[in-house]
Design a protein around this motif. Structure first.
Motif, PDB file in Angstrom:
ATOM      1  N   ALA A 128       0.812  -1.216   0.000  1.00  0.00           N
ATOM      2  CA  ALA A 128       0.000   0.000   0.000  1.00  0.00           C
ATOM      3  C   ALA A 128       0.843   1.263   0.000  1.00  0.00           C
ATOM      4  CB  ALA A 128      -0.941  -0.006   1.206  1.00  0.00           C
ATOM      5  N   ALA A 129       2.039   1.174   0.538  1.00  0.00           N
ATOM      6  CA  ALA A 129       2.893   2.353   0.609  1.00  0.00           C
ATOM      7  C   ALA A 129       3.579   2.663  -0.712  1.00  0.00           C
ATOM      8  CB  ALA A 129       3.943   2.176   1.708  1.00  0.00           C
ATOM      9  N   HIS A 130       3.635   1.697  -1.590  1.00  0.00           N
ATOM     10  CA  HIS A 130       4.324   1.876  -2.867  1.00  0.00           C
ATOM     11  C   HIS A 130       3.476   1.308  -3.998  1.00  0.00           C
ATOM     12  CE1 HIS A 130       7.515   1.684   0.248  1.00  0.00           C
ATOM     13  NE2 HIS A 130       8.046   2.668  -0.451  1.00  0.00           N
ATOM     14  N   PRO A 131       2.581   2.102  -4.563  1.00  0.00           N
ATOM     15  CA  PRO A 131       1.769   1.637  -5.701  1.00  0.00           C
ATOM     16  C   PRO A 131       2.648   1.164  -6.849  1.00  0.00           C
ATOM     17  CG  PRO A 131       0.916   3.702  -4.839  1.00  0.00           C
ATOM     18  CD  PRO A 131       2.232   3.471  -4.156  1.00  0.00           C
ATOM     19  N   PHE A 132       2.141   0.200  -7.581  1.00  0.00           N
ATOM     20  CA  PHE A 132       2.864  -0.409  -8.702  1.00  0.00           C
ATOM     21  C   PHE A 132       2.324   0.178 -10.004  1.00  0.00           C
ATOM     22  CE2 PHE A 132       3.774  -3.565 -11.905  1.00  0.00           C
ATOM     23  CZ  PHE A 132       5.001  -4.102 -11.536  1.00  0.00           C
ATOM     24  N   SER A 133       3.217   0.605 -10.897  1.00  0.00           N
ATOM     25  CA  SER A 133       2.758   1.163 -12.160  1.00  0.00           C
ATOM     26  C   SER A 133       3.507   0.535 -13.321  1.00  0.00           C
ATOM     27  CB  SER A 133       2.938   2.686 -12.184  1.00  0.00           C
ATOM     28  OG  SER A 133       4.308   3.040 -12.190  1.00  0.00           O
ATOM     29  N   VAL A 134       2.774   0.352 -14.414  1.00  0.00           N
ATOM     30  CA  VAL A 134       3.329  -0.170 -15.659  1.00  0.00           C
ATOM     31  C   VAL A 134       3.099   0.873 -16.744  1.00  0.00           C
ATOM     32  CG1 VAL A 134       3.272  -2.013 -17.366  1.00  0.00           C
ATOM     33  CG2 VAL A 134       2.801  -2.540 -14.968  1.00  0.00           C
ATOM     34  N   THR A 135       4.165   1.255 -17.419  1.00  0.00           N
ATOM     35  CA  THR A 135       4.065   2.227 -18.492  1.00  0.00           C
ATOM     36  C   THR A 135       4.341   1.548 -19.819  1.00  0.00           C
ATOM     37  OG1 THR A 135       4.812   4.012 -17.042  1.00  0.00           O
ATOM     38  CG2 THR A 135       4.927   4.413 -19.412  1.00  0.00           C
ATOM     39  N   GLY A 136       3.402   1.676 -20.734  1.00  0.00           N
ATOM     40  CA  GLY A 136       3.572   1.143 -22.074  1.00  0.00           C
ATOM     41  C   GLY A 136       3.884   2.254 -23.051  1.00  0.00           C
ATOM     42  N   GLN A 137       3.636   2.008 -24.321  1.00  0.00           N
ATOM     43  CA  GLN A 137       3.937   3.001 -25.346  1.00  0.00           C
ATOM     44  C   GLN A 137       2.999   4.197 -25.264  1.00  0.00           C
ATOM     45  OE1 GLN A 137       4.016   1.345 -29.286  1.00  0.00           O
ATOM     46  NE2 GLN A 137       4.892   3.196 -30.214  1.00  0.00           N
ATOM     47  N   TYR A 138       1.736   3.935 -24.920  1.00  0.00           N
ATOM     48  CA  TYR A 138       0.741   4.996 -24.908  1.00  0.00           C
ATOM     49  C   TYR A 138       0.032   5.159 -23.573  1.00  0.00           C
ATOM     50  CZ  TYR A 138       1.188   3.727 -29.855  1.00  0.00           C
ATOM     51  OH  TYR A 138       1.677   3.394 -31.089  1.00  0.00           O
ATOM     52  N   ALA A 139       0.116   4.147 -22.712  1.00  0.00           N
ATOM     53  CA  ALA A 139      -0.744   4.125 -21.536  1.00  0.00           C
ATOM     54  C   ALA A 139       0.015   3.778 -20.270  1.00  0.00           C
ATOM     55  CB  ALA A 139      -1.879   3.116 -21.743  1.00  0.00           C
ATOM     56  N   VAL A 140      -0.684   4.002 -19.136  1.00  0.00           N
ATOM     57  CA  VAL A 140      -0.147   3.681 -17.819  1.00  0.00           C
ATOM     58  C   VAL A 140      -1.215   2.923 -17.038  1.00  0.00           C
ATOM     59  CG1 VAL A 140       0.765   4.585 -15.654  1.00  0.00           C
ATOM     60  CG2 VAL A 140       1.312   5.734 -17.807  1.00  0.00           C
ATOM     61  N   ALA A 141      -0.789   1.873 -16.302  1.00  0.00           N
ATOM     62  CA  ALA A 141      -1.678   1.139 -15.412  1.00  0.00           C
ATOM     63  C   ALA A 141      -1.089   1.195 -14.010  1.00  0.00           C
ATOM     64  CB  ALA A 141      -1.834  -0.309 -15.865  1.00  0.00           C
ATOM     65  N   LYS A 142      -1.925   1.552 -13.023  1.00  0.00           N
ATOM     66  CA  LYS A 142      -1.455   1.687 -11.651  1.00  0.00           C
ATOM     67  C   LYS A 142      -2.299   0.822 -10.731  1.00  0.00           C
ATOM     68  CE  LYS A 142       0.168   6.460 -12.306  1.00  0.00           C
ATOM     69  NZ  LYS A 142       0.084   7.856 -11.816  1.00  0.00           N
TER      70      LYS A 142
END
Length: 273
Positions: A128-142
């Protein structure tokens, strides 16, 4: 007992309903017919499979591409599916010709962020203290902790996210607002657009290639056969297809075992081309 018979009992038991695949009944019928009393052997086979999978992952990890330069750790899959565990215990499955990178020095200490290309499935370790994010070519998922797939291989101009469990915020790069996806939801972002839009998954199990299993809950039999046909590159058709299926089984059980159990349990005849 043959390997194909052993694989056929790896099903999660579901409640029986009329017209629905009763895996408990199928299991007992199969056991009575073939006198299966080899639990210890199955356990041995299971751990052998785990060891073989681990060696394959290590071999792919070392051979194909893992290097650390410019403060980035880079991992790439060549012609096979590759599995990798990030420092926070998040498990990543990369489809062929996909890649990801992250900065080990700041990962988890300051932020959990990876950059990817291609198609990947994430089982994110909750923090919870460190959200996980994935960045692609056009988008971001958190996310905080969930299982989801991000796919930029369908076209050169779109990104799709499918959520298996948990909750994911899916947004365009540079945008704070997006759509929140929960279990079994999918959304697509077209290049140039500022907001993803929710779409219906084309198959019941879009992430079966990575999760290693099919899960059906009162799914119409024609939808099941269509997904199995696409996955195993065959054409399956059935008589009396107006039935539903509730079952869970592994992708490596193979199409022949699955078809055999469907025929026996649902009382249908399935043709394979």
């Amino acid at each position: 007992m043959s390997e194909i018979e052993e694989k056929s009992i790896r099903f999660v038991l579901k409640n029986y309903k009329h017209g629905v695949f009763d895996t408990r009944k199928a299991f007992h019928e199969w056991k009575n017919k073939h006198d299966i009393h080899t639990r210890k052997r199955h356990i041995g086979y299971y751990w052998s499979g785990v060891a073989a999978s681990l060696l394959l992952c290590i071999g792919t990890y070392l051979y194909w591409n893992m290097r650390e330069d410019d403060a980035w750790m880079r991992i790439a899959a060549a012609g096979n599916v590759m599995e990798y565990m990030l420092p926070d215990s998040t498990f990543v499955t990369l489809s062929p010709h996909s890649s990801l990178k992250y900065r080990p020095e700041v990962f988890r200490k300051e932020q959990r962020e990876v950059v990817m290309t291609g198609k990947a499935y994430f089982r994110v370790h909750r923090d919870a203290a460190h959200p996980f994010s994935v960045t692609g070519q056009y988008a971001v998922a958190k996310v905080l902790g969930t299982s989801f797939q991000i796919d930029e291989t369908l076209s050169d101009s779109a990104t799709e996210v499918y959520v298996s469990s948990g909750k994911v915020l899916f947004a365009a790069k540079g945008e704070n607002d997006g759509v929140v996806l929960t279990k079994n939801m999918q959304a697509s972002l077209i290049r140039g657009e500022r907001q993803p839009h929710i779409v219906a998954p084309q198959t019941p199990n879009p992430a079966a290639w990575a999760a290693g299993k099919f899960v059906y809950e009162e799914t119409p039999l024609p939808d099941v056969l269509e997904e199995l046909s696409d996955y195993y590159h065959v054409k399956l058709t059935a008589t009396n297809a107006d039935k539903t299926l509730s079952a869970e089984f592994e992708t490596d059980d193979g199409v022949d075992v699955i078809v055999s159990l469907l025929e026996e349990s649902l009382g249908v005849k399935i043709e394979k081309e």
